[in-house]
Structures are given as structure tokens and as C-alpha cells.
Design a protein around this motif. Structure first.
Motif, PDB file in Angstrom:
ATOM      1  N   PHE A  30       0.833  -1.202   0.000  1.00 39.00           N
ATOM      2  CA  PHE A  30       0.000   0.000   0.000  1.00 39.00           C
ATOM      3  C   PHE A  30       0.870   1.255   0.000  1.00 39.00           C
ATOM      4  N   ILE A  31       0.545   2.195  -0.917  1.00 36.46           N
ATOM      5  CA  ILE A  31       1.275   3.460  -1.044  1.00 36.46           C
ATOM      6  C   ILE A  31       0.271   4.604  -0.886  1.00 36.46           C
ATOM      7  N   HIS A  32       0.430   5.400   0.153  1.00 38.56           N
ATOM      8  CA  HIS A  32      -0.547   6.455   0.453  1.00 38.56           C
ATOM      9  C   HIS A  32      -0.293   7.712  -0.374  1.00 38.56           C
ATOM     10  N   GLY A  33      -1.144   8.702  -0.184  1.00 33.19           N
ATOM     11  CA  GLY A  33      -1.054   9.948  -0.928  1.00 33.19           C
ATOM     12  C   GLY A  33      -0.415  11.081  -0.136  1.00 33.19           C
ATOM     13  N   LEU A  34      -0.427  12.255  -0.724  1.00 35.89           N
ATOM     14  CA  LEU A  34       0.159  13.456  -0.125  1.00 35.89           C
ATOM     15  C   LEU A  34      -0.571  13.831   1.158  1.00 35.89           C
ATOM     16  N   GLY A  35       0.199  14.213   2.186  1.00 37.29           N
ATOM     17  CA  GLY A  35      -0.388  14.661   3.447  1.00 37.29           C
ATOM     18  C   GLY A  35      -0.963  13.545   4.278  1.00 37.29           C
ATOM     19  N   SER A  36      -0.555  12.325   4.006  1.00 38.27           N
ATOM     20  CA  SER A  36      -1.155  11.167   4.654  1.00 38.27           C
ATOM     21  C   SER A  36      -0.065  10.275   5.234  1.00 38.27           C
ATOM     22  N   SER A  37      -0.426   9.061   5.590  1.00 35.02           N
ATOM     23  CA  SER A  37       0.534   8.070   6.070  1.00 35.02           C
ATOM     24  C   SER A  37      -0.078   6.696   5.861  1.00 35.02           C
ATOM     25  N   GLN A  38       0.656   5.678   6.240  1.00 35.95           N
ATOM     26  CA  GLN A  38       0.145   4.318   6.122  1.00 35.95           C
ATOM     27  C   GLN A  38      -1.158   4.131   6.902  1.00 35.95           C
ATOM     28  N   THR A  59       5.558   6.758   2.995  1.00 31.45           N
ATOM     29  CA  THR A  59       6.401   7.284   1.925  1.00 31.45           C
ATOM     30  C   THR A  59       7.452   8.240   2.502  1.00 31.45           C
ATOM     31  N   TYR A  60       8.635   8.230   1.906  1.00 28.71           N
ATOM     32  CA  TYR A  60       9.717   9.113   2.348  1.00 28.71           C
ATOM     33  C   TYR A  60       9.228  10.561   2.437  1.00 28.71           C
ATOM     34  N   GLY A  61       9.425  11.151   3.631  1.00 32.42           N
ATOM     35  CA  GLY A  61       8.978  12.518   3.873  1.00 32.42           C
ATOM     36  C   GLY A  61       7.596  12.620   4.473  1.00 32.42           C
ATOM     37  N   SER A  62       6.934  11.463   4.704  1.00 32.89           N
ATOM     38  CA  SER A  62       5.592  11.439   5.295  1.00 32.89           C
ATOM     39  C   SER A  62       5.590  10.589   6.562  1.00 32.89           C
ATOM     40  N   GLY A  63       4.619  10.879   7.423  1.00 30.78           N
ATOM     41  CA  GLY A  63       4.449  10.039   8.613  1.00 30.78           C
ATOM     42  C   GLY A  63       5.736   9.902   9.402  1.00 30.78           C
ATOM     43  N   ARG A  64       6.153   8.639   9.623  1.00 33.22           N
ATOM     44  CA  ARG A  64       7.351   8.353  10.418  1.00 33.22           C
ATOM     45  C   ARG A  64       8.606   8.168   9.573  1.00 33.22           C
ATOM     46  N   VAL A 141       2.259  28.390   0.339  1.00 35.47           N
ATOM     47  CA  VAL A 141       1.524  28.530   1.598  1.00 35.47           C
ATOM     48  C   VAL A 141       2.245  27.803   2.730  1.00 35.47           C
ATOM     49  N   VAL A 142       2.642  26.564   2.494  1.00 34.82           N
ATOM     50  CA  VAL A 142       3.295  25.773   3.547  1.00 34.82           C
ATOM     51  C   VAL A 142       4.665  26.350   3.884  1.00 34.82           C
ATOM     52  N   SER A 143       5.373  26.867   2.897  1.00 35.99           N
ATOM     53  CA  SER A 143       6.681  27.477   3.144  1.00 35.99           C
ATOM     54  C   SER A 143       6.563  28.659   4.095  1.00 35.99           C
ATOM     55  N   GLU A 144       5.461  29.398   3.977  1.00 36.02           N
ATOM     56  CA  GLU A 144       5.286  30.605   4.789  1.00 36.02           C
ATOM     57  C   GLU A 144       4.621  30.332   6.130  1.00 36.02           C
ATOM     58  N   ASP A 145       3.647  29.399   6.161  1.00 36.25           N
ATOM     59  CA  ASP A 145       2.803  29.259   7.354  1.00 36.25           C
ATOM     60  C   ASP A 145       2.739  27.850   7.937  1.00 36.25           C
ATOM     61  N   GLY A 146       3.495  26.909   7.383  1.00 33.38           N
ATOM     62  CA  GLY A 146       3.482  25.555   7.928  1.00 33.38           C
ATOM     63  C   GLY A 146       2.240  24.773   7.518  1.00 33.38           C
ATOM     64  N   MET A 147       1.950  23.695   8.245  1.00 35.96           N
ATOM     65  CA  MET A 147       0.892  22.756   7.866  1.00 35.96           C
ATOM     66  C   MET A 147      -0.505  23.196   8.298  1.00 35.96           C
ATOM     67  N   ARG A 172      -7.494  15.782   9.488  1.00 35.67           N
ATOM     68  CA  ARG A 172      -6.779  16.948   9.999  1.00 35.67           C
ATOM     69  C   ARG A 172      -5.529  16.525  10.757  1.00 35.67           C
ATOM     70  N   GLU A 173      -5.650  15.477  11.571  1.00 36.23           N
ATOM     71  CA  GLU A 173      -4.507  14.998  12.358  1.00 36.23           C
ATOM     72  C   GLU A 173      -3.420  14.439  11.438  1.00 36.23           C
ATOM     73  N   LEU A 174      -3.801  13.715  10.392  1.00 36.60           N
ATOM     74  CA  LEU A 174      -2.819  13.218   9.430  1.00 36.60           C
ATOM     75  C   LEU A 174      -2.021  14.366   8.821  1.00 36.60           C
ATOM     76  N   ILE A 175      -2.715  15.431   8.465  1.00 32.62           N
ATOM     77  CA  ILE A 175      -2.048  16.560   7.814  1.00 32.62           C
ATOM     78  C   ILE A 175      -1.166  17.314   8.800  1.00 32.62           C
ATOM     79  N   LEU A 176      -1.670  17.553  10.010  1.00 35.99           N
ATOM     80  CA  LEU A 176      -0.879  18.259  11.018  1.00 35.99           C
ATOM     81  C   LEU A 176       0.383  17.479  11.403  1.00 35.99           C
ATOM     82  N   GLY A 177       0.341  16.172  11.241  1.00 38.48           N
ATOM     83  CA  GLY A 177       1.483  15.337  11.600  1.00 38.48           C
ATOM     84  C   GLY A 177       2.611  15.341  10.575  1.00 38.48           C
ATOM     85  N   GLN A 178       2.408  16.036   9.447  1.00 41.22           N
ATOM     86  CA  GLN A 178       3.433  16.047   8.404  1.00 41.22           C
ATOM     87  C   GLN A 178       4.546  17.048   8.717  1.00 41.22           C
TER      88      GLN A 178
END
Length: 265
Positions: A30-38, A59-64, A141-147, A172-178
Motif C-alpha cells: 500500500f502506497i498512500h497519498g500526499l499529506g497522509s501516512s500508512q 512514503t519518504y517525507g511522510s508520517g514516520r 503557503v506551507v513554506s510561509e505558514d506551515g501545515m 486533519r490529524e494526518l495533515i498536522l502530523g506532516q
């Protein structure tokens, strides 16, 4: 949850059957999408893990899977998945991907056909010029203000009319965790992506779409289906569902995947 190092990246993953798939069962990756995790997929796993091995990846750069500054693209994410399969001694698998992960799963099937039993693409993104523009704005947006701006907006705008407050809270929690840097890296993956070689895909394909999905509209899913060479290709459309299918309609998605693979693999 264990870690594995592939292509200089330390990836977190979970494996329902580390000793191998049960007798007569398949292995799913399973391969998840942007702003998500397994964790996105865990609502559908009960429909599969009784009889199949399920390997979910951050995915590299996401979740853990911590971002360490390496460049990446759709092809490198697909190769990370293949190298993880090598390390876990998985010769072939049903590859399931959501959104950006759906695009990656299709790329994997086109480039590593011998490793893929079937593909399930959930809300796959068909890359276009307008897609790139959308994600370039998101990078700013993310560069200036974060997640937080993404976490405040996406759960409401990217879900369907049947979505519950609890489901939106999980998104929301998945996205904030990035990690913002990792998220930006993956936004660039989407903004620069080109379409996989759809014609090279010959394995059974299931595309699952939401009829209220604005991020991966139904027209894009139909475009993908029309161009793959698979003799078995099925499009299932979920009513009242937006872009977060496995969270918004977990039981429906799980049953569709189980039924499709039982019939066509």
C-alpha cells in the motif's frame, strides 16, 4: 512498527504477516497519498488481513519516514516500494495506491510489470498542467505558514457530503502530523509528475473514484481506465465520497478490493 533502509531512506512500514502470506493468500503493498501516512489504509485492512499479507509504507517525507533532504519523484517512490519488496522477499504483490500513491502504483505497474499481480488505484491523480499550478501554490503557503492552513482547509474541501466530523478530524490529524519540508518535497513530486505509461499496464486494474472528488475528478479516472491495456479493468464510483475514500467509506473500499482480487487474481 519496523523501519527499513532503501535507497538511502529510512522508511517506516507495517507488515500484517512478516513470515509471508497465508496459504492461498496474496501480498498487498500500500502506497498512500500526499499529506497522509500508512494509517490511511488501516480502516480497510480488516477486509484483507484474515487471508492476505498487507504491507503499508510511510512514503519518504511522510508520517514516520523522516525527510532528510533527498530529491524524489514518482519514479523514485515506485523504486522505493520495489526495493522494500526486495528486502522483505516479496516477489510480486497487488499494489494499492491512493491519490499520488495511485499514480505511483500505476507507474510501478508500467515499469516493473513482473512485480505486480494487480493494481488498485484509489482516486489516482492524472497529471496535467493545472495540477502543477495548484501544488506550486500549496508549496508557497506551507513554506510561509506551515501545515496548519492545509489542516484547516483540506478536511472540509476534499471530503464528500457523507463525511463525518470524526473522519474530518482524523484527516486533519494526518495533515498536522506532516513535516513541512517533507510535504513540500512531495508537493513538488505532484507538481512535476508526468503521466505513467498507461498502455504498458496489462495486469488487472481496479480504479475506485468518489463522485464528489475534486482532487482526482472522475474524468481523470475515466481517462486512465481508457488508456491502460489491461483486459480486466474496472471503475467503481462511490456515492457521496470525496478524495479520502478509505477514511470516508472504509468498508465499501475494503469490500471492493477484496471482491476484485478474489475474482481477478
Amino acid at each position: 512498527m519496523p523501519y527499513i533502509t532503501v535507497n538511502q531512506k529510512r522508511l517506516n512500514y507495517a507488515d500484517s504477516h512478516p513470515g509471508g502470506a497465508p496459504a492461498g493468500g496474496l501480498t498487498f503493498v500500500f502506497i498512500h497519498g500526499l499529506g497522509s501516512s500508512q494509517n490511511y489504509f488501516f480502516a480497510i485492512l480488516p477486509h484483507l488481513t484474515a487471508t492476505h499479507r498487507c504491507v503499508t509504507i510511510d512514503t519518504y517525507g511522510s508520517g514516520r519516514s523522516r525527510f532528510t533532504g533527498l530529491d524524489q519523484n514518482i519514479g523514485s517512490i515506485a523504486n522505493d516500494a520495489v526495493k522494500l519488496m526486495d528486502a522483505l522477499k516479496i516477489s510480486s504483490a497487488v499494489v494499492v495506491g491512493h491519490s499520488m500513491g495511485g499514480t505511483t502504483a500505476l507507474h510501478l505497474a508500467s515499469q516493473y510489470s513482473e512485480r505486480v499481480v494487480a493494481v488498485v488505484a484509489i482516486g489516482p491523480v492524472h497529471p496535467t498542467a493545472s495540477t502543477g499550478q495548484i501544488f506550486e501554490k500549496r508549496i508557497q503557503v506551507v513554506s510561509e505558514d506551515g501545515m496548519e492552513p492545509m489542516a484547516d482547509k483540506i478536511p472540509g474541501t476534499a471530503t464528500g457530503s457523507h463525511s463525518t466530523p470524526l473522519q474530518k478530524a482524523f484527516i486533519r490529524e494526518l495533515i498536522l502530523g506532516q513535516d513541512p519540508a517533507g510535504y513540500i518535497s512531495l508537493c513538488r513530486v505532484v507538481s512535476t509528475a508526468t503521466a505513467p505509461d498507461y498502455a504498458a499496464i496489462k495486469v488487472p486494474l481496479l480504479v475506485i473514484a468518489g463522485d464528489e472528488d475534486k482532487s482526482a475528478p472522475l474524468d481523470g479516472c475515466k481517462h486512465i481506465i481508457s488508456r491502460v491495456s489491461s483486459s480486466t479493468k474496472v471503475l467503481e464510483v462511490l456515492s457521496g465520497v470525496g478524495h479520502w475514500h478509505c477514511i470516508e467509506a472504509g468498508d465499501e473500499v475494503g469490500k471492493l478490493i477484496a471482491s476484485f482480487t478474489r475474482a481477478h487474481t
